[in-house]
Enzyme design. Structure first.
Site, PDB file in Angstrom:
ATOM      1  N   CYS A  12       0.863  -1.142   0.009  1.00 13.12           N
ATOM      2  CA  CYS A  12      -0.140   0.097   0.082  1.00 13.12           C
ATOM      3  C   CYS A  12       0.981   1.305  -0.016  1.00 13.12           C
ATOM      4  O   CYS A  12       2.062   1.222   0.117  1.00 13.12           O
ATOM      5  CB  CYS A  12      -0.876   0.070   1.260  1.00 13.12           C
ATOM      6  SG  CYS A  12       0.066   0.062   2.678  1.00 13.12           S
ATOM      7  N   HIS A  40       5.217  -6.464   7.429  1.00 11.74           N
ATOM      8  CA  HIS A  40       5.220  -7.646   8.122  1.00 11.74           C
ATOM      9  C   HIS A  40       5.273  -8.748   6.981  1.00 11.74           C
ATOM     10  O   HIS A  40       4.534  -9.445   6.448  1.00 11.74           O
ATOM     11  CB  HIS A  40       3.891  -7.811   8.705  1.00 11.74           C
ATOM     12  CG  HIS A  40       3.548  -7.183  10.062  1.00 11.74           C
ATOM     13  ND1 HIS A  40       2.289  -6.631  10.393  1.00 11.74           N
ATOM     14  CD2 HIS A  40       4.374  -6.726  10.792  1.00 11.74           C
ATOM     15  CE1 HIS A  40       2.430  -5.953  11.547  1.00 11.74           C
ATOM     16  NE2 HIS A  40       3.619  -6.082  11.758  1.00 11.74           N
ATOM     17  N   HIS A 143      -1.712  -5.023  17.903  1.00  9.81           N
ATOM     18  CA  HIS A 143      -1.170  -4.512  16.546  1.00  9.81           C
ATOM     19  C   HIS A 143      -0.443  -3.261  16.770  1.00  9.81           C
ATOM     20  O   HIS A 143      -0.922  -2.407  17.537  1.00  9.81           O
ATOM     21  CB  HIS A 143      -2.175  -4.503  15.773  1.00  9.81           C
ATOM     22  CG  HIS A 143      -1.812  -4.349  14.137  1.00  9.81           C
ATOM     23  ND1 HIS A 143      -1.482  -3.188  13.864  1.00  9.81           N
ATOM     24  CD2 HIS A 143      -1.768  -5.329  13.131  1.00  9.81           C
ATOM     25  CE1 HIS A 143      -1.062  -3.222  12.487  1.00  9.81           C
ATOM     26  NE2 HIS A 143      -1.201  -4.515  12.132  1.00  9.81           N
ATOM     27  N   GLU A 145      -0.283  -0.458  14.811  1.00 12.22           N
ATOM     28  CA  GLU A 145      -0.860   0.605  14.743  1.00 12.22           C
ATOM     29  C   GLU A 145      -2.132   0.734  15.720  1.00 12.22           C
ATOM     30  O   GLU A 145      -2.141   2.218  16.249  1.00 12.22           O
ATOM     31  CB  GLU A 145      -1.902   0.441  13.311  1.00 12.22           C
ATOM     32  CG  GLU A 145      -2.723   1.536  13.151  1.00 12.22           C
ATOM     33  CD  GLU A 145      -3.679   1.472  12.031  1.00 12.22           C
ATOM     34  OE1 GLU A 145      -4.891   2.036  11.889  1.00 12.22           O
ATOM     35  OE2 GLU A 145      -3.278   0.549  11.125  1.00 12.22           O
ATOM     36  N   CYS A 212      -9.007   2.557   5.733  1.00  6.70           N
ATOM     37  CA  CYS A 212      -8.299   3.072   4.514  1.00  6.70           C
ATOM     38  C   CYS A 212      -8.940   2.224   3.155  1.00  6.70           C
ATOM     39  O   CYS A 212      -9.009   0.969   3.382  1.00  6.70           O
ATOM     40  CB  CYS A 212      -6.799   2.716   4.427  1.00  6.70           C
ATOM     41  SG  CYS A 212      -5.716   2.990   2.952  1.00  6.70           S
ATOM     42  N   SER A 240       1.400 -10.908   9.035  1.00  6.36           N
ATOM     43  CA  SER A 240       0.391 -10.056   8.347  1.00  6.36           C
ATOM     44  C   SER A 240      -1.061 -10.308   8.865  1.00  6.36           C
ATOM     45  O   SER A 240      -1.649 -10.997   8.225  1.00  6.36           O
ATOM     46  CB  SER A 240       0.661  -9.835   6.876  1.00  6.36           C
ATOM     47  OG  SER A 240      -0.374  -8.913   6.570  1.00  6.36           O
ATOM     48  N   SER A 241      -1.594  -9.374   9.639  1.00  2.00           N
ATOM     49  CA  SER A 241      -2.923  -9.515  10.061  1.00  2.00           C
ATOM     50  C   SER A 241      -3.730  -9.021   8.759  1.00  2.00           C
ATOM     51  O   SER A 241      -4.918  -9.847   8.628  1.00  2.00           O
ATOM     52  CB  SER A 241      -3.352  -8.861  11.155  1.00  2.00           C
ATOM     53  OG  SER A 241      -3.372  -7.164  10.763  1.00  2.00           O
ATOM     54  N   ASN A 242      -3.613  -8.180   8.076  1.00  2.00           N
ATOM     55  CA  ASN A 242      -4.270  -7.786   6.824  1.00  2.00           C
ATOM     56  C   ASN A 242      -4.429  -9.053   5.889  1.00  2.00           C
ATOM     57  O   ASN A 242      -5.098  -9.437   5.029  1.00  2.00           O
ATOM     58  CB  ASN A 242      -3.642  -6.565   6.104  1.00  2.00           C
ATOM     59  CG  ASN A 242      -4.196  -6.538   4.785  1.00  2.00           C
ATOM     60  OD1 ASN A 242      -3.189  -6.641   3.866  1.00  2.00           O
ATOM     61  ND2 ASN A 242      -4.980  -5.848   4.390  1.00  2.00           N
ATOM     62  N   SER A 284       1.339  -6.048   2.574  1.00  2.00           N
ATOM     63  CA  SER A 284       2.966  -5.959   2.780  1.00  2.00           C
ATOM     64  C   SER A 284       3.618  -6.916   2.141  1.00  2.00           C
ATOM     65  O   SER A 284       4.819  -7.355   2.360  1.00  2.00           O
ATOM     66  CB  SER A 284       2.734  -6.572   4.509  1.00  2.00           C
ATOM     67  OG  SER A 284       2.006  -7.794   4.467  1.00  2.00           O
TER      68      SER A 284
END
Length: 316
Positions: A12, A40, A143, A145, A212, A240-242, A284
């Site tokens: 991103c 991540h 996390h 963030e 986002c 990576s949680s995303n 990521s």
């Protein structure tokens, strides 16, 4: 044989900017520390380590003085900035602009109503600032963030990870809801609806969709991409949680979806009987790593041992 890399996958904006800043500093020959993994993805972290980037944690930062330290895209709480000033650190702040704006909004909301001194440090479900408002953050506990967001409230915000968690809120008191920028939009909407249904008439509920859109739009896009191929390889770092969220969407759309960290993990048996392979990844995941996976697939399919079993031809 069609092998397609998803054009919408990859870093991103915030991650791209952080890595660019790190590479610029390293190219100039500077010693550069990064507070936490810059992204991540272990493979990308290793690539930057080879260029000289040194990853440190918050405890190690306390032992550094007069050095350059990069804050990654996830952002940091005010206490980390205070530590940087105390240690005379030359700070390179790569906090994502979307995250930075969210931090500012939460702090502004928190500062509207000064806390009662006697209530500080009483835990997330204490009587809150002034005994009325609950600042709630939809995000992953622990996390990076979220730690930065909660830090804007002197660690008094309530973190919820799902609509189920929303049940622990006090619906007789005001609720102000925000979201970590990379959380699923559908789950955020479920939380909003649940709170609306349960909030007391005497209390107020305000919410801000702070997810986002560059990340949120990947959800429907990746479903479409996954359903358009026989097999999907989702390239993603284990931290990576995303990535976990997006991979689950891939698997819902296409059960023949496999999560891999590197090209070496690709199993040729996954490709049996397919005519189309899709390669995608998280916010990521570097593009170069997805390209490596494509090359590896082509090598596997070109091997004589694969052709009879898979009955495949490779287009170049």
């Amino acid at each position: 044989m069609n092998i397609e890399i998803d054009k919408g996958s990859g870093f991103c904006f915030g991650v791209t900017t952080a890595i660019k800043k790190a590479e610029e500093e390293l190219a100039a020959g500077a010693t550069l520390y990064c507070l936490g993994d810059i992204v991540h993805n272990a493979i990308e972290v290793e690539r930057l380590h080879a260029k000289g980037l040194v990853t440190i944690n918050h405890e190690q930062m306390r032992d550094i003085r007069d050095a350059k330290v990069l804050f990654r895209a996830h952002g940091e709480p005010p206490s980390t900035y205070a530590l940087a000033r105390e240690r005379g650190i030359n700070l390179i702040d790569a906090t994502c602009p979307v995250v930075l704006h969210l931090q500012e909004r939460i702090k502004k909301e928190y500062d509207k109503d000064p806390p009662l001194p006697s209530l500080r440090g009483k835990g997330p479900l204490r009587e809150g600032r002034g005994g009325s408002k609950q600042i709630v953050i939809f995000g992953k506990n622990g996390h990076a963030e979220v730690i930065g967001l909660v830090g804007q409230t002197e660690d008094t915000a309530i973190i919820i990870e799902s609509a189920e968690d929303a049940k622990k809120l006090d619906f007789t008191r005001d609720i102000c809801l925000y979201s970590q920028t990379t959380m699923p939009l559908d789950e955020f909407r479920k939380i909003v609806e649940y709170v609306r249904q349960h909030i007391s008439p005497e209390a107020t509920f305000t919410y801000y969709d702070t997810i986002c859109r560059q990340v949120a739009n990947r959800m429907p896009n990746i479903r479409s991409f996954a359903s358009g191929h026989n097999v999907v390889l989702f390239v993603c770092g284990k931290k990576s949680s995303n990535g976990r969220v997006l991979f689950n969407e891939c698997r819902k759309a296409n059960p023949r979806s496999y999560m891999i960290d590197t090209a070496a993990e690709i199993d040729v048996r996954w490709l049996e009987g397919c005519e189309s392979i899709g390669i995608c990844g998280a916010t990521s995941t570097p593009k170069w790593l997805m390209e490596e996976c494509k090359v590896r697939i082509e090598e596997l399919l070109a091997a004589p041992s694969c052709r009879p079993r898979c009955n495949l031809t490779v287009e170049h």
